[in-house]
Design a protein around this motif. Structure first.
Motif, PDB file in Angstrom:
ATOM      1  N   GLN A  94      43.624  17.709 -78.702  1.00 16.06           N
ATOM      2  CA  GLN A  94      43.178  16.393 -78.299  1.00 16.06           C
ATOM      3  C   GLN A  94      44.317  15.415 -78.583  1.00 16.06           C
ATOM      4  O   GLN A  94      45.209  15.701 -79.385  1.00 16.06           O
ATOM      5  N   ASN A  95      44.322  14.280 -77.889  1.00 18.77           N
ATOM      6  CA  ASN A  95      45.343  13.266 -78.123  1.00 18.77           C
ATOM      7  C   ASN A  95      44.735  11.886 -77.934  1.00 18.77           C
ATOM      8  O   ASN A  95      43.533  11.749 -77.751  1.00 18.77           O
ATOM      9  N   GLU A  96      45.585  10.871 -77.966  1.00 19.95           N
ATOM     10  CA  GLU A  96      45.078   9.496 -77.937  1.00 19.95           C
ATOM     11  C   GLU A  96      44.349   9.169 -76.643  1.00 19.95           C
ATOM     12  O   GLU A  96      43.534   8.244 -76.593  1.00 19.95           O
ATOM     13  N   TYR A  97      44.634   9.914 -75.575  1.00 17.16           N
ATOM     14  CA  TYR A  97      44.001   9.630 -74.288  1.00 17.16           C
ATOM     15  C   TYR A  97      42.669  10.361 -74.130  1.00 17.16           C
ATOM     16  O   TYR A  97      41.786   9.903 -73.424  1.00 17.16           O
ATOM     17  N   TYR A 155      57.873  12.812 -69.845  1.00 19.19           N
ATOM     18  CA  TYR A 155      57.805  11.662 -70.745  1.00 19.19           C
ATOM     19  C   TYR A 155      56.463  10.934 -70.624  1.00 19.19           C
ATOM     20  O   TYR A 155      56.399   9.709 -70.570  1.00 19.19           O
ATOM     21  N   GLY A 156      55.386  11.723 -70.565  1.00 18.43           N
ATOM     22  CA  GLY A 156      54.049  11.163 -70.533  1.00 18.43           C
ATOM     23  C   GLY A 156      53.602  10.649 -69.184  1.00 18.43           C
ATOM     24  O   GLY A 156      52.511  10.080 -69.075  1.00 18.43           O
ATOM     25  N   ASN A 157      54.394  10.871 -68.145  1.00 19.59           N
ATOM     26  CA  ASN A 157      54.065  10.336 -66.828  1.00 19.59           C
ATOM     27  C   ASN A 157      53.903  11.440 -65.787  1.00 19.59           C
ATOM     28  O   ASN A 157      54.677  12.406 -65.768  1.00 19.59           O
ATOM     29  N   VAL A 158      52.890  11.277 -64.924  1.00 16.66           N
ATOM     30  CA  VAL A 158      52.708  12.180 -63.784  1.00 16.66           C
ATOM     31  C   VAL A 158      53.687  11.741 -62.699  1.00 16.66           C
ATOM     32  O   VAL A 158      53.660  10.593 -62.243  1.00 16.66           O
ATOM     33  N   ILE A 159      54.561  12.658 -62.275  1.00 17.18           N
ATOM     34  CA  ILE A 159      55.631  12.317 -61.333  1.00 17.18           C
ATOM     35  C   ILE A 159      55.178  12.468 -59.880  1.00 17.18           C
ATOM     36  O   ILE A 159      55.795  11.914 -58.972  1.00 17.18           O
ATOM     37  N   TYR A 162      47.787  26.340 -61.277  1.00 17.04           N
ATOM     38  CA  TYR A 162      48.687  25.187 -61.325  1.00 17.04           C
ATOM     39  C   TYR A 162      50.033  25.606 -61.919  1.00 17.04           C
ATOM     40  O   TYR A 162      50.079  26.185 -63.008  1.00 17.04           O
ATOM     41  N   MET A 163      51.087  25.311 -61.189  1.00 17.20           N
ATOM     42  CA  MET A 163      52.427  25.395 -61.741  1.00 17.20           C
ATOM     43  C   MET A 163      52.726  24.036 -62.348  1.00 17.20           C
ATOM     44  O   MET A 163      52.642  23.014 -61.670  1.00 17.20           O
ATOM     45  N   LEU A 164      53.066  24.037 -63.633  1.00 18.45           N
ATOM     46  CA  LEU A 164      53.320  22.787 -64.337  1.00 18.45           C
ATOM     47  C   LEU A 164      54.809  22.650 -64.625  1.00 18.45           C
ATOM     48  O   LEU A 164      55.372  23.405 -65.425  1.00 18.45           O
ATOM     49  N   GLY A 165      55.444  21.709 -63.942  1.00 18.89           N
ATOM     50  CA  GLY A 165      56.844  21.387 -64.207  1.00 18.89           C
ATOM     51  C   GLY A 165      56.877  20.286 -65.253  1.00 18.89           C
ATOM     52  O   GLY A 165      56.682  19.114 -64.931  1.00 18.89           O
ATOM     53  N   VAL A 166      57.110  20.669 -66.502  1.00 15.91           N
ATOM     54  CA  VAL A 166      56.965  19.735 -67.624  1.00 15.91           C
ATOM     55  C   VAL A 166      58.329  19.459 -68.250  1.00 15.91           C
ATOM     56  O   VAL A 166      58.898  20.327 -68.914  1.00 15.91           O
ATOM     57  N   THR A 167      58.849  18.278 -68.013  1.00 11.00           N
ATOM     58  CA  THR A 167      60.120  17.802 -68.569  1.00 11.00           C
ATOM     59  C   THR A 167      61.265  18.733 -68.173  1.00 11.00           C
ATOM     60  O   THR A 167      61.958  18.491 -67.202  1.00 11.00           O
ATOM     61  N   GLN A 173      51.817  19.657 -74.672  1.00 12.90           N
ATOM     62  CA  GLN A 173      50.539  19.463 -75.349  1.00 12.90           C
ATOM     63  C   GLN A 173      49.677  18.457 -74.591  1.00 12.90           C
ATOM     64  O   GLN A 173      48.469  18.643 -74.414  1.00 12.90           O
ATOM     65  N   GLN A 174      50.318  17.402 -74.133  1.00  6.46           N
ATOM     66  CA  GLN A 174      49.556  16.333 -73.497  1.00  6.46           C
ATOM     67  C   GLN A 174      49.045  16.719 -72.117  1.00  6.46           C
ATOM     68  O   GLN A 174      47.888  16.466 -71.779  1.00  6.46           O
TER      69      GLN A 174
END
Length: 435
Positions: free
Chosen positions: A64-67, A194-198, A229-234, A304-305
């Motif tokens: 879990q996180n702040e969102y 960086y926390g943003n959906v591109i 889902y393919m997740l391209g993360v950072t 994680q997010q």
């Protein structure tokens, strides 16, 4: 193992495959020359304890996180560990294909089969060269040079090409009836940095439709839903699978690094990276510079997010566009707080006084000049803004209005055209009507 998701076939099949692999490793260790004993197992468990197979294969993770205040549960599955740089995209697609085929065809996945993985890599690279030739793509420029295909990253254009024309991808991710069961299969890509959906707006709309489909889908004994889902993360690719059948719902995460960082806090992530820095020379690698250290740290936090957020979107706890909107509003609110050099709580209690008015005016004037266009672009995009962001936003209007009054009172803007403060206040008020 008793508490695993009811759709246990895929889990048990994976465990069986990994156990067979460990039996092979143990055989090789016991029958190798004395100087080589242990090298086989160390290749896959570098400085990691060789736990019992059920512990080392499937981890039920709570995040879990702040969102997202509600804990999200998923299964983190051990896979064939990535030991070669740039291959995370191959690992992620291979793992996803194996999982989908295991569910649809009720066959053991080759998710830990080294030979199967490298065969897949070579065949995919061969396909990319054929695709380049068929569609007359420039073989002298990135990413279609031979060196890019053979040694480079698994680029987005490669994934798009495979989904478009590679038979293995097309058959795996298509709807199919197998033994009287209709499998509805979807495949999408999410980019998160960086926390943003591109992903662009149209892509996000399409993703939300998939999330709604999963939430509303009513499985039966003759119809099941698999979303991949393919997740391209950072700086890394991982794979995520959501499976819904009459026995329940399961979320599976596969990451070729095989680390437990989903359970790590910020300090544990930094400790790991510092220890890894010390060990890199022993592996024949150069220590990372500060840019890459920060990049890897952010990448782990982003992973994680996005997993937490993705489960919340799929299950309907939150909406994708709401998250994007709350991130966008921070694009111009956070810089204001940073320019003021105060905490968020101090910002909310900040007032114009005779002592600080001149300094606050200078900061608000600078902020309005730098961010008035950003604020104007946010008009029409305020969706389900959180209470804290509403409070921060209303405070920005109050401070900007006070700064404008100070400017007018002291004759600090004598030009005929409106000042940046005029412009930004006008946009803020328009946005406020929708909030």
């Amino acid at each position: 193992m008793e508490n695993l998701h009811p759709a246990q076939e895929i889990i048990f099949n994976i465990v069986s495959q990994i156990q067979n692999h460990h039996d092979f490793i143990n055989y090789m260790n016991s029958n190798s020359q004395k100087t080589k004993q242990g090298q086989w197992i160390q290749q896959y468990f570098k400085n990691e304890p060789n736990l019992p197979i059920t512990h080392n294969t499937i981890r039920v993770v709570e995040l879990q996180n702040e969102y997202i205040p509600i804990k999200q549960h998923f299964h983190h599955i051990l896979v064939h560990k990535q030991n070669v740089p740039n291959l995370c995209g191959y690992h992620a697609t291979f793992n996803l294909i194996q999982c989908v085929q295991s569910i649809k065809y009720r066959i053991p996945p080759l998710i830990y089969d080294i030979a199967a993985f490298w065969t897949y890599v070579r065949r995919t690279q061969d396909f990319l060269r054929q695709y380049r030739s068929k569609y007359q793509l420039d073989s002298t420029t990135w990413p279609w040079r031979d060196s890019d295909i053979e040694s480079g990253d698994f680029e987005r254009s490669y994934l798009k090409s495979c989904l478009h024309a590679k038979p293995l991808f097309k058959t795996t991710f298509q709807n199919e009836i197998v033994q009287d069961v209709k499998y509805l299969v979807t495949n999408d890509t999410i980019f998160f940095q960086y926390g943003n959906v591109i992903n662009g707006y149209n892509e996000r709309v399409a993703l939300q439709k998939k999330f709604d489909q999963f939430k509303e889908f009513k499985p039966s004994k003759n119809e099941e839903l698999i979303q991949t889902y393919m997740l391209g993360v950072t700086n890394h690719w991982i794979s995520f699978l959501a499976y819904k059948c009459v026995l329940g719902t399961q979320f599976i995460v596969m990451d070729s690094r095989n680390r437990d960082f989903f359970l790590w806090n910020s300090q544990q992530i930094r400790d790991f990276l510092q220890q890894d820095q010390l060990e890199r020379p022993n592996r024949g690698q150069k220590p990372l510079n500060q840019f890459y250290l920060d990049l890897y740290e952010q990448g782990m936090k982003d992973l994680q997010q996005i997993i937490t957020l993705l489960i919340s979107w799929i299950t309907g706890q939150t909406k994708l566009e709401s998250y994007v909107s709350n991130q966008k509003i921070r694009v111009f609110l956070n810089p204001l707080i940073e320019l003021l050099e105060v905490s968020q709580e101090e910002y909310l209690n900040l007032k114009f006084t005779n002592e600080n008015a001149a300094n606050l005016y200078q900061i608000l004037a600078l902020w309005s000049d730098q961010y008035r266009i950003t604020v104007s672009e946010f008009i029409g995009n305020a969706i389900d803004i959180s209470q804290i962001n509403k409070a921060l936003f209303l405070k920005s209007i109050e401070l900007a209005q006070s700064a404008l009054e100070f400017q007018t009172k002291n004759g600090l803007w004598n030009q005929q055209k409106q000042s940046p403060l005029h412009s930004i206040i006008k946009c803020l008020k328009i946005i406020n009507q929708s909030i």
